[in-house]
Every structure is written in C-alpha cells, then in structure tokens.
Motif scaffolding. Structure first.
Motif, PDB file in Angstrom:
ATOM      1  N   SER A 183       0.865  -1.182   0.000  1.00 44.86           N
ATOM      2  CA  SER A 183       0.000   0.000   0.000  1.00 44.86           C
ATOM      3  C   SER A 183       0.901   1.231   0.000  1.00 44.86           C
ATOM      4  CB  SER A 183      -0.909   0.018   1.235  1.00 44.86           C
ATOM      5  OG  SER A 183      -1.952  -0.922   1.112  1.00 44.86           O
ATOM      6  N   LEU A 216      -5.567   2.186   3.747  1.00 46.62           N
ATOM      7  CA  LEU A 216      -4.389   1.447   3.290  1.00 46.62           C
ATOM      8  C   LEU A 216      -4.428  -0.002   3.752  1.00 46.62           C
ATOM      9  CD1 LEU A 216      -3.462   4.426   2.811  1.00 46.62           C
ATOM     10  CD2 LEU A 216      -1.157   3.701   3.464  1.00 46.62           C
ATOM     11  N   TYR A 224       4.056  -1.092   3.729  1.00 48.77           N
ATOM     12  CA  TYR A 224       3.551   0.232   3.393  1.00 48.77           C
ATOM     13  C   TYR A 224       4.691   1.107   2.877  1.00 48.77           C
ATOM     14  CZ  TYR A 224      -0.435  -1.191   6.269  1.00 48.77           C
ATOM     15  OH  TYR A 224      -1.518  -1.861   6.793  1.00 48.77           O
TER      16      TYR A 224
END
Length: 369
Positions: A183, A216, A224
C-alpha cells in the motif's frame, strides 16, 4: 519564429532583484519558489517530478533541450515545475530515441521558460541569499505590476501541496499475482519508485495523499510505502496519523523524502525549511552503518531536525549528507521502519542506493516469517 529576435523576459526575485533574459516563445507570467538543480542531465525527469510542484527551476547546466524529450522518461503525466530559467535553450535536438523537442514539449503544456540568463550569477545569488519566491514573465508585464502580484504568493514554509499532485482515486501497479502487496501513500509519488517495487515482485495499490490507515490496511498489504512529494510536511496531519497507526501495529514501512519527514513528525521529531535545500544528482551521502559512501539524487527543501532525532530513544541516524551533516536516513530500533531523505530510484551512482528497495523487501520477508 526567428529565434534571434526573441522577446525580452525577466526574472524577479522577492527581494526585488531582477535578472534579464529572453523568452523561448511561450508568453505568460508564472510564480513560484525559485530553486536550482545541479544535475548535468535528466532535465525531463526533473521537470515532471511532483516534488518540484510550485517551484521555478533554475538549470545550472549550461545547455537545456539539446537531447530533446522522450515520452517514456517522465516521473508524472505532466510537467510539475512552475517555470524554467536557463542559460542556453536548444531549439534543435539530437538523439536517436527522442520523440519531441523540448520547446514543443513545453508548448503542449504552456510552460513559460526564460533563457539567456546569467545562471552562474543567479545560482550564486540564491546560494548566498536563500530560496525565495520569484516570478518569470515573458509577456511584457512591468516590474512594478510583478512586484504587486508576487507579494500575494504564499511562502513554501507551511504550504501543503501534496493535494495538488496526488492521485484522486486509488489505482494499481504491477502484477496481481506478485509475491508482495504494497500500500503506497501518494504524496507526490514518482513513477520510477513504482517501477523499482514492481521489479522486486510487488503489486502496489496507490492511495490518495489523505487516505487513512484503515484505507491502506483494506488492501491487506505486506508493507507500506510513504512517498516523496512537494511542500511542507507539517500540514500533512492525516498522513502523520496514518504513519502513527502503521507503527503502532509494527508493520513494515519505508519512506522516501517527504515520506521520511512524515515519519519523523509522526514521532514528535520536528522538520524545518532549509536555507537552500538539496537538488541535484551528485550529492554525497555516508552510510553510517557500513561507513560506505553513496552518490545520490536529492530534491528537498525541508529536513528533519538532527538534534531532536539524536535525542529520540527509538531512532538512530543511518545516513548523513557529507556536505552539511543533515539527516539523510533514519531507522527505528523497535519498529519495522526506515526512511531516507534522498531518491534511491533515481540511481545517479548509478546503483549506489538501490539496495534500499531490497532492504524493504527483506523487512517484509522477516515480518511474514
């Protein structure tokens, strides 16, 4: 148009200083923070880098446009700089795989550019007096009128600009069957960052700048990424809250440039506006873990306060800028988190810093095991 009879043009700095030049043939007046880049090549990547949004670019290289443009060599789908100031603008170009000339490229997006400026004197002036707002005008607007308009332009300090360049809707990049899912928070993300992640078997969902942690997390990612971008990191309070929640859950996270600054702010470490900033492809960085040096690409006007970072018990500085000792990288001792202030995807070394993407994948692998 006869290039020898081009219209006169001016660059006006916020302190009243005027530099004279010539228009390349696109009429208009534009405003932004004036800054300079010391790279000798890669001008198209610079012009399309979202981190430069809202800035008037001064090219310190004497020749701009000599190798034309290529539609594949972009970091975004449009030009991001406000305007260009250069010494010699090449109306003719020579390169086998160029798809257009630079003037034609500018005309399609109506970018105002001024050439025949004494850029050596201009860069020296900015070095001594600092980055400031400026105007370039090629349409005959008077200096007095420009001064009045320039006085209304907001300063970069405190200015949130990620909303101007971020995607408005989530989108996907890469192979859906890839090994890793990422994400990415788009604060002004460069295409080559995404290419580097795809190359490492990642499938990425890119989210708008104001997406929450829950947004997310809905992709069920393995890690991430917090991207680069323009402007002051301090107003990005949603991004800081998102970073806090990623860290609370100790999930793998990697930040570059503005993302690096957001991670610092999320931990109560301040950032500040630099006198000039770092912009170029020859910036020396020392890896404080290995002792090795790296030649890096940098583009930032804000930085993390080193003294506060050194006092924070959960952080250590991993990289420093050799020229001025500013923080170039950091990691957390108790979390799966690291970040750098420079751009490993730009590869000016050419591969000095590419290991950082591999490090991100290694951190993801460790978290999965």
């Amino acid at each position: 148009m006869k290039y020898s009879n081009r219209n006169k043009a001016i660059l006006l700095l916020a302190d009243g200083t005027v530099f004279h030049g010539k228009s390349i043939g696109i009429e208009g007046t534009v405003f932004g923070e004036v800054c300079f880049n010391t790279g000798m090549t890669g001008y198209q990547e610079i012009f399309t880098d979202p981190s430069y949004f809202g800035q008037i670019m001064v090219a310190s290289n004497a020749h701009i446009g000599n190798y034309g443009t290529n539609e594949e060599e972009v970091e975004a789908d449009r030009i991001m700089i406000s305007g260009l100031v250069c010494k010699n603008f090449s109306f003719n170009h020579s390169r086998v795989n160029s798809t257009d000339g630079l003037k034609e490229y500018f005309e399609k997006q109506n970018l105002v550019a001024i050439s025949d400026v004494d850029t050596r004197a201009l860069v020296s002036y900015i070095r001594d007096n600092g980055a400031m707002n400026a105007a370039i005008s090629t349409d005959g607007t008077s200096v007095e009128d420009l001064k009045k308009q320039l006085a209304e332009v907001p300063n970069m300090d405190g200015l949130e600009l990620s909303s101007k360049v971020s995607t408005t809707e989530p989108y996907f990049v890469g192979n859906p069957d890839a090994k890793y899912k990422i994400s990415a928070l788009d604060l002004g993300i460069k295409k080559n960052i995404l290419r580097n992640l795809v190359k490492r078997d990642c499938y990425i969902k890119v989210f708008p700048y104001n997406s929450t942690y829950e947004d997310l997390r809905s992709f069920n990612p393995d890690g991430y990424f917090l991207s680069n971008g323009p402007g002051d990191p301090a107003p990005l309070v949603v991004a800081q809250d998102t970073a806090k929640k990623i860290l609370e859950n100790n999930e793998p996270v990697f930040g570059i440039c503005l993302g690096h600054q957001v991670l610092a702010l999320a931990n109560g470490i301040s950032t500040y506006k630099m006198f000039n900033g770092h912009r170029g492809i020859n910036h020396p960085v020392r890896n404080m873990i290995t002792g090795e040096g790296e030649i890096t690409s940098q583009n930032h006007g804000f930085a993390v306060v080193r003294e506060e970072l050194e006092k924070h018990p959960d952080f250590e500085i991993t990289h420093e800028h050799v020229n001025d000792g500013t923080v170039a990288g950091m990691r957390m001792k108790n979390k799966n988190c690291f970040s750098v202030q420079y751009h490993p995807e730009a590869s000016p070394g050419p591969h000095d810093a590419s290991y950082l993407f591999d490090q991100f994948i290694e951190n993801i692998q460790k978290a999965k095991n």
